[in-house]
Design a protein around this motif. Structure first.
Motif, PDB file in Angstrom:
ATOM      1  N   HIS A   1       0.038 -11.795  -7.408  1.00 21.59           N
ATOM      2  CA  HIS A   1       1.405 -11.480  -7.605  1.00 21.59           C
ATOM      3  C   HIS A   1       1.107 -11.067  -9.526  1.00 21.59           C
ATOM      4  N   GLN A   2       0.369 -10.309  -9.812  1.00 21.90           N
ATOM      5  CA  GLN A   2       0.092  -9.740 -11.185  1.00 21.90           C
ATOM      6  C   GLN A   2       1.253  -8.982 -11.666  1.00 21.90           C
ATOM      7  N   GLN A   3       2.163  -8.243 -10.955  1.00 17.56           N
ATOM      8  CA  GLN A   3       3.204  -7.611 -11.401  1.00 17.56           C
ATOM      9  C   GLN A   3       4.256  -8.688 -12.003  1.00 17.56           C
ATOM     10  N   GLN A   4       4.171  -9.921 -11.751  1.00 16.95           N
ATOM     11  CA  GLN A   4       5.086 -10.973 -12.257  1.00 16.95           C
ATOM     12  C   GLN A   4       4.779 -11.124 -13.560  1.00 16.95           C
TER      13      GLN A   4
END
Length: 277
Positions: free
Chosen positions: A85-88
């Motif tokens: 969930h790097q986009q968070q």
């Protein structure tokens, strides 16, 4: 040891006042792994324990690491956030994370901020405590760096070699003077006097620059230590200068003696016409 009115001293004073004495030179603990990523859940669990152990060391004010940004998350959650969930995470978040995790994901850095400056006995004790308590394991290797650790290792290396350098210098000096003056007494006398002058120089150095006597007169502060390279540098410098001057002086005395002067007259003329420093 710069005067207090310099910009560097003013900047350091503001830094220590605003962020703490140890903020400018933290002790850095580096954890390195080879066969797995540093963000694996099992490894993150162990690194979290390491973070807590570092915080419990006496005189440690703060420990900054990857876990400082996720104080309420467990290791599996941190792993998921960094991998799935790097986009968070925002760009600013990644800048801070990359400050403590290497680009290849095989090393992590813990900044240990203490309550004292880098050259203090307190910091040296903390570095030694970390090295004694936190040993390398099968999962990772631990290295302790930073200004304090660098100073300790440099001092140890120089101190270990100082007797060897001193012995080599004395033997070389003795050989050169024996060949020059064809005498055993003069080289021995020169070595004894050089050792006495070196000891006096070291004593004054400690009294003024380490103990701080006269620091207000000369306009510098006393930090309770001397840079590690100073003793060995002074050793070479003082022996070189004193030996050169003695060779010049005795050569002048020898010249007068070879002209037919008596011992007393040769010494008197040699001292009168000695080269100026």
């Amino acid at each position: 040891m710069l005067p207090e009115q310099t910009h560097v001293r003013h900047g350091l004073a503001h830094l220590e006042e605003g962020f703490g004495v140890g903020f400018a030179s933290p002790i850095q603990v580096v954890v390195a792994v080879e066969n797995q990523a540093i963000t694996e859940p099992q490894l993150l669990e162990k690194l979290s324990t390491l973070h807590e152990e570092l915080e419990q060391i006496p005189n440690v004010e703060e420990v900054s690491s990857l876990f400082s940004f996720f104080p309420n998350l467990e290791a599996p959650d941190i792993h998921s956030l960094l991998t799935e969930h790097q986009q968070q995470l925002h760009e600013d978040d990644w800048m801070l994370i990359n400050r403590h995790v290497s680009k290849n994901n095989h090393a992590a850095v813990f900044d240990v901020i203490t309550t004292d400056h880098s050259s203090s006995d307190t910091n040296r004790s903390i570095v030694q405590d970390i090295r004694d308590r936190l040993a390398t394991t099968e999962d990772y290797e631990i290295y302790v760096g930073g200004e304090t650790a660098e100073g300790m290792d440099t001092s140890k290396s120089l101190n270990d070699r100082l007797p060897m350098v001193l012995t080599f210098t004395l033997l070389l000096l003795f050989f050169v003077l024996v060949v020059t003056f064809r005498s055993l007494l003069l080289p021995l006398k020169a070595i004894v006097l050089n050792i006495l002058s070196l000891g006096a120089t070291y004593g004054i150095l400690v009294i003024v620059f380490q103990w701080g006597f006269g620091s207000t007169i000369f306009g510098f502060g006393d930090f309770g230590f001397i840079q590690s390279f100073i003793p060995i540098l002074l050793l070479g410098l003082l022996f070189s200068l004193s030996t050169d001057y003695e060779v010049f002086l005795l050569s002048r005395v020898q010249e007068e003696y070879q002209k037919g002067m008596s011992n007393e007259e040769s010494v008197a003329i040699g001292l009168e016409k000695k080269p100026l420093l």
